[in-house]
Design a protein around this motif. Sequence first.
Motif, PDB file in Angstrom:
ATOM      1  N   GLY A  13     -63.071 -22.491  19.270  1.00  0.00           N
ATOM      2  CA  GLY A  13     -63.388 -21.059  19.246  1.00  0.00           C
ATOM      3  C   GLY A  13     -63.988 -20.620  20.570  1.00  0.00           C
ATOM      4  O   GLY A  13     -64.280 -21.445  21.456  1.00  0.00           O
ATOM      5  N   THR A  14     -64.203 -19.337  20.706  1.00  0.00           N
ATOM      6  CA  THR A  14     -64.745 -18.766  21.945  1.00  0.00           C
ATOM      7  C   THR A  14     -66.069 -19.415  22.323  1.00  0.00           C
ATOM      8  O   THR A  14     -66.377 -19.563  23.509  1.00  0.00           O
ATOM      9  CB  THR A  14     -64.918 -17.235  21.771  1.00  0.00           C
ATOM     10  OG1 THR A  14     -63.631 -16.682  21.534  1.00  0.00           O
ATOM     11  CG2 THR A  14     -65.529 -16.572  22.984  1.00  0.00           C
ATOM     12  N   MET A  17     -65.213 -21.956  24.643  1.00  0.00           N
ATOM     13  CA  MET A  17     -64.188 -21.627  25.646  1.00  0.00           C
ATOM     14  C   MET A  17     -64.851 -21.132  26.930  1.00  0.00           C
ATOM     15  O   MET A  17     -66.047 -20.842  26.948  1.00  0.00           O
ATOM     16  CB  MET A  17     -63.254 -20.530  25.124  1.00  0.00           C
ATOM     17  CG  MET A  17     -62.381 -20.950  23.961  1.00  0.00           C
ATOM     18  SD  MET A  17     -61.254 -19.606  23.514  1.00  0.00           S
ATOM     19  CE  MET A  17     -60.702 -20.156  21.906  1.00  0.00           C
ATOM     20  N   PRO A  56     -58.788 -22.912  18.791  1.00  0.00           N
ATOM     21  CA  PRO A  56     -59.114 -21.493  18.596  1.00  0.00           C
ATOM     22  C   PRO A  56     -58.989 -21.232  17.089  1.00  0.00           C
ATOM     23  O   PRO A  56     -58.124 -21.836  16.432  1.00  0.00           O
ATOM     24  CB  PRO A  56     -58.008 -20.760  19.362  1.00  0.00           C
ATOM     25  CG  PRO A  56     -57.229 -21.794  20.086  1.00  0.00           C
ATOM     26  CD  PRO A  56     -57.504 -23.116  19.470  1.00  0.00           C
ATOM     27  N   SER A  57     -59.806 -20.341  16.535  1.00  0.00           N
ATOM     28  CA  SER A  57     -59.787 -20.275  15.069  1.00  0.00           C
ATOM     29  C   SER A  57     -58.495 -19.692  14.465  1.00  0.00           C
ATOM     30  O   SER A  57     -58.206 -19.981  13.312  1.00  0.00           O
ATOM     31  CB  SER A  57     -61.038 -19.599  14.528  1.00  0.00           C
ATOM     32  OG  SER A  57     -60.980 -18.215  14.629  1.00  0.00           O
ATOM     33  N   GLY A  89     -64.489 -20.716  15.874  1.00  0.00           N
ATOM     34  CA  GLY A  89     -63.991 -19.429  16.355  1.00  0.00           C
ATOM     35  C   GLY A  89     -64.283 -18.357  15.321  1.00  0.00           C
ATOM     36  O   GLY A  89     -64.353 -18.628  14.117  1.00  0.00           O
ATOM     37  N   THR A  90     -64.474 -17.135  15.789  1.00  0.00           N
ATOM     38  CA  THR A  90     -64.941 -16.103  14.859  1.00  0.00           C
ATOM     39  C   THR A  90     -63.810 -15.449  14.047  1.00  0.00           C
ATOM     40  O   THR A  90     -64.067 -14.866  13.004  1.00  0.00           O
ATOM     41  CB  THR A  90     -65.708 -14.999  15.616  1.00  0.00           C
ATOM     42  OG1 THR A  90     -64.854 -14.467  16.627  1.00  0.00           O
ATOM     43  CG2 THR A  90     -66.978 -15.544  16.230  1.00  0.00           C
ATOM     44  N   ALA A 115     -69.262 -17.385  18.582  1.00  0.00           N
ATOM     45  CA  ALA A 115     -69.694 -16.510  19.678  1.00  0.00           C
ATOM     46  C   ALA A 115     -68.595 -15.499  19.960  1.00  0.00           C
ATOM     47  O   ALA A 115     -67.420 -15.756  19.715  1.00  0.00           O
ATOM     48  CB  ALA A 115     -69.974 -17.330  20.933  1.00  0.00           C
ATOM     49  N   MET A 116     -69.011 -14.365  20.479  1.00  0.00           N
ATOM     50  CA  MET A 116     -68.040 -13.339  20.854  1.00  0.00           C
ATOM     51  C   MET A 116     -67.737 -13.385  22.342  1.00  0.00           C
ATOM     52  O   MET A 116     -66.766 -12.815  22.812  1.00  0.00           O
ATOM     53  CB  MET A 116     -68.558 -11.952  20.448  1.00  0.00           C
ATOM     54  CG  MET A 116     -68.701 -11.780  18.941  1.00  0.00           C
ATOM     55  SD  MET A 116     -67.181 -12.160  18.054  1.00  0.00           S
ATOM     56  CE  MET A 116     -66.192 -10.751  18.509  1.00  0.00           C
ATOM     57  N   LYS A 163     -65.916 -10.297   9.531  1.00  0.00           N
ATOM     58  CA  LYS A 163     -65.874  -9.876  10.937  1.00  0.00           C
ATOM     59  C   LYS A 163     -65.453  -8.410  10.965  1.00  0.00           C
ATOM     60  O   LYS A 163     -64.360  -8.067  10.509  1.00  0.00           O
ATOM     61  CB  LYS A 163     -64.886 -10.768  11.705  1.00  0.00           C
ATOM     62  CG  LYS A 163     -64.866 -10.483  13.200  1.00  0.00           C
ATOM     63  CD  LYS A 163     -64.014 -11.486  13.981  1.00  0.00           C
ATOM     64  CE  LYS A 163     -64.063 -11.142  15.459  1.00  0.00           C
ATOM     65  NZ  LYS A 163     -63.331 -12.096  16.306  1.00  0.00           N
TER      66      LYS A 163
HETATM   67  N1  ASN Z   1     -64.792 -14.986  19.264  1.00  0.00           N
HETATM   68  C1  ASN Z   1     -63.891 -15.897  18.904  1.00  0.00           C
HETATM   69  O1  ASN Z   1     -64.237 -17.022  18.637  1.00  0.00           O
HETATM   70  C2  ASN Z   1     -62.471 -15.416  18.805  1.00  0.00           C
HETATM   71  C3  ASN Z   1     -61.421 -16.464  19.072  1.00  0.00           C
HETATM   72  N2  ASN Z   1     -60.129 -15.840  19.145  1.00  0.00           N
HETATM   73  C4  ASN Z   1     -61.395 -17.516  17.961  1.00  0.00           C
HETATM   74  O2  ASN Z   1     -61.519 -17.161  16.821  1.00  0.00           O
HETATM   75  O3  ASN Z   1     -61.208 -18.665  18.255  1.00  0.00           O
END
Ligand code: ASN
Length: 322
Positions: A13-14, A17, A56-57, A89-90, A115-116, A163
């Motif tokens: 997830g972010t 990243m 990534p989610s 990931g969110t 995290a965003m 979300k």
């Molecule tokens: N903020 C995030 O984590 C979004 C990302 N696209 C995810 O879900 O992996």
Amino acid sequence: MEKKKILVIHTGGTISMSEDAATGSVKPTDYNPLTEKTKELLSLAELLIEEPFHLPSPHITPKEMLKLKEIIEGYMAKGDICGVVITHGTDTLEETAYFLDLTVKTSLPIVVTGAMRSSNEIGSDGLYNLISSIRVAVCNEAKDKGVLVVLNDEIHTAENVTKTHTSNVSTFQSPQYGPIGIVTKRGVLFHHAPTKREYYPIKVVSKRVILIKAHAGMDSSLLLAIRDLDVDGLVIEALGQGNLPPATIQGIKALTEKKIPIVLVSRSFNGIAQDVYGYDGGGKHLKEMGIIFSNGLNGQKARIKLLIGLESEQSIEKIFQL
Ligand SMILES: NC(=O)C[C@H](N)C(=O)O
């Protein structure tokens, strides 16, 4: 004082990243920035770190959710952890959190965070959210509250959180219920507690459940196409209090004749879908046709619950009344 042992599971997830300074593209790195940074967190707890995957989610499926359940249960069986924090990931975080809420039987805190903003962006919220989550996971009051979602100083239940914003750091909200606690500089404060817990002991996730959204002028074509697929269940985000356009009735009938369970939620994000209206396609009509009304879950979580319910040999109708 002896530090509590917390299992930290990084899944991607972010939060793990980085942003490429030249292109602005946010991507997974070939190392996890949080694994390095978690060394700075050792003052809060003794951290046991697992990284079963780095995705990534939007790449997460129920297979990965089941893997997380197995990892958590493995550690819990050994009895040497006091809580769990999962970084995720969110985009699909609420689905993984709710999956674990329904399938892991424990009184220990399980906290999911994300995290965003990626790890090297200005105002990056990942490390902060991870620290907040560990602070919640070591807190005695976090026990017996089911899976919790902690971001932006707020503590939400997996069942209610969703979300709500594409990019804002306060994206995670619990419509109509609000958070059950907050994380402050001086401590963790709970002001509400869930009134019920559910548990479904499953070993596999093998079913196929589809989620669709109703709209003005919807007809039966998509429903008839779904009838011809190999599906085990369908969730429909219906209109308002739980109604569908009359032209969908032919498709609904075709699905119920094939004994495919249909769960109805509302596409409104506040309130509960119920059998109120008596017109063609109204909730009363749909209930008479055997449609199951969900008790306030959103579409993606009703889908997770139906996937799990179909494995559990319990009455689907009953579990959606809980
Ligand atoms: N903020 C995030 O984590 C979004 C990302 N696209 C995810 O879900 O992996």
